[in-house]
Design a protein around this motif. Structure first.
Motif, PDB file in Angstrom:
ATOM      1  N   SER A  58       0.669  -1.021   0.266  1.00 50.54           N
ATOM      2  CA  SER A  58       0.053   0.048   0.205  1.00 50.54           C
ATOM      3  C   SER A  58       0.823   1.176  -0.162  1.00 50.54           C
ATOM      4  CB  SER A  58      -1.275   0.126   1.572  1.00 50.54           C
ATOM      5  OG  SER A  58      -0.141   0.263   2.385  1.00 50.54           O
ATOM      6  N   TYR A  59       0.107   2.398  -0.455  1.00 47.06           N
ATOM      7  CA  TYR A  59       0.933   3.493  -0.618  1.00 47.06           C
ATOM      8  C   TYR A  59       1.443   3.932   0.926  1.00 47.06           C
ATOM      9  CZ  TYR A  59       0.581   4.653  -5.885  1.00 47.06           C
ATOM     10  OH  TYR A  59       0.865   4.297  -6.559  1.00 47.06           O
ATOM     11  N   THR A  60       2.149   5.181   1.212  1.00 50.05           N
ATOM     12  CA  THR A  60       2.557   5.603   2.412  1.00 50.05           C
ATOM     13  C   THR A  60       1.435   6.464   2.915  1.00 50.05           C
ATOM     14  OG1 THR A  60       5.234   5.497   1.963  1.00 50.05           O
ATOM     15  CG2 THR A  60       4.204   6.993   3.750  1.00 50.05           C
ATOM     16  N   GLY A  61       0.878   6.272   3.924  1.00 47.64           N
ATOM     17  CA  GLY A  61      -0.278   7.348   4.460  1.00 47.64           C
ATOM     18  C   GLY A  61      -1.793   6.824   4.163  1.00 47.64           C
ATOM     19  N   SER A  62      -1.425   5.607   3.391  1.00 50.83           N
ATOM     20  CA  SER A  62      -3.294   5.019   3.466  1.00 50.83           C
ATOM     21  C   SER A  62      -3.435   4.818   4.396  1.00 50.83           C
ATOM     22  CB  SER A  62      -2.276   3.871   2.855  1.00 50.83           C
ATOM     23  OG  SER A  62      -2.271   4.241   1.159  1.00 50.83           O
ATOM     24  N   SER A  63      -4.696   4.345   4.733  1.00 47.49           N
ATOM     25  CA  SER A  63      -5.679   4.622   6.109  1.00 47.49           C
ATOM     26  C   SER A  63      -7.195   3.063   5.435  1.00 47.49           C
ATOM     27  CB  SER A  63      -5.931   5.394   6.493  1.00 47.49           C
ATOM     28  OG  SER A  63      -7.009   4.959   7.639  1.00 47.49           O
TER      29      SER A  63
END
Length: 230
Positions: A58-63
């Motif tokens: 997943s992309y960094t900062g994903s929630s």
């Protein structure tokens, strides 16, 4: 994605894209979107992951504290579902399975959401469970080929209720496999009809399924509903 049976309409509807990962090479990007249309995370799935590498990142900062698939839900302006008591909700494991169910079944009143991964189930809240229980028909569909998977399915079913159906991964029978074999819509339609206990509700679903059969040429759907027309 096309090789997995997904159409361009489905790919566009859910905003799937492409990128390149420094270790994994080409990846498919899968945006996670709230019911308000806000992207809160992006997962990636490697097309050809090197040996020893996980295909999912997943992309960094994903929630990911939501369920995946809101882009496919019929929603009112306040984010509440349209006529959920008259529709069927399928809750599946992975995003590709969710896309497969939506593509095959949304034409006859089936909605779908994905938990993203089995382990995410334990973090679901009672509030999410109440929201999902608005649907008149609910189908919980996870992989249960391992003991841990059975535990997660138990937890989700207790939260959501409805009918429980399990994939046999050893036989290659998840939703996307069934889409590629042309039988996914038939399976979900049959499971929904099995849950209905009044003739009027059942007849409404039968008519909707027949409409899809006429539009798509899937004559197998007629066989699914035939037993409910006698």
């Amino acid at each position: 994605l096309v090789g997995r049976g997904l159409t361009l309409d489905t790919i566009k509807r859910f905003g799937l894209g492409a990128d390149r990962h420094k270790d994994l090479g080409p990846v498919v990007t899968i945006p996670w979107v709230t019911r308000d249309g806000v992207v809160v995370g992006v997962k990636t799935r490697a097309v050809n992951p090197p040996d020893g590498h996980d295909k999912n990142h997943s992309y960094t900062g994903s929630s990911f504290g939501i369920l995946y698939g809101s882009q496919g839900l019929p929603l009112h302006s306040d984010g509440q579902p349209v006529a959920p008591d008259l529709r069927c909700l399928v809750v599946v494991e992975g995003e590709i399975n969710a896309l497969s169910v939506w593509q095959s079944c949304q034409g006859f009143g089936v909605d779908v959401l994905s938990v993203g991964a089995q382990s995410s189930v334990v973090n679901m809240t009672d509030g999410q469970g109440r929201w999902l229980r608005q649907w008149g028909c609910r189908l919980v569909w996870l992989d249960e080929d391992k003991p841990k998977g059975i535990d997660f399915a138990d937890h989700l079913h207790n939260l959501v209720g409805g009918l429980r159906f399990a994939s046999s991964m050893a036989a290659g029978l998840d939703a996307n496999d069934l889409l590629c074999h042309g039988v996914l819509g038939r399976l979900v339609a049959g499971l929904w009809l099995r849950q209905l206990d009044d003739d009027q509700s059942r007849l409404s679903v039968v008519w909707a399924v027949q409409d899809v059969a006429r539009q798509t040429g899937d004559t197998g759907l007629y066989g699914v509903v035939a037993q409910y027309l006698t």
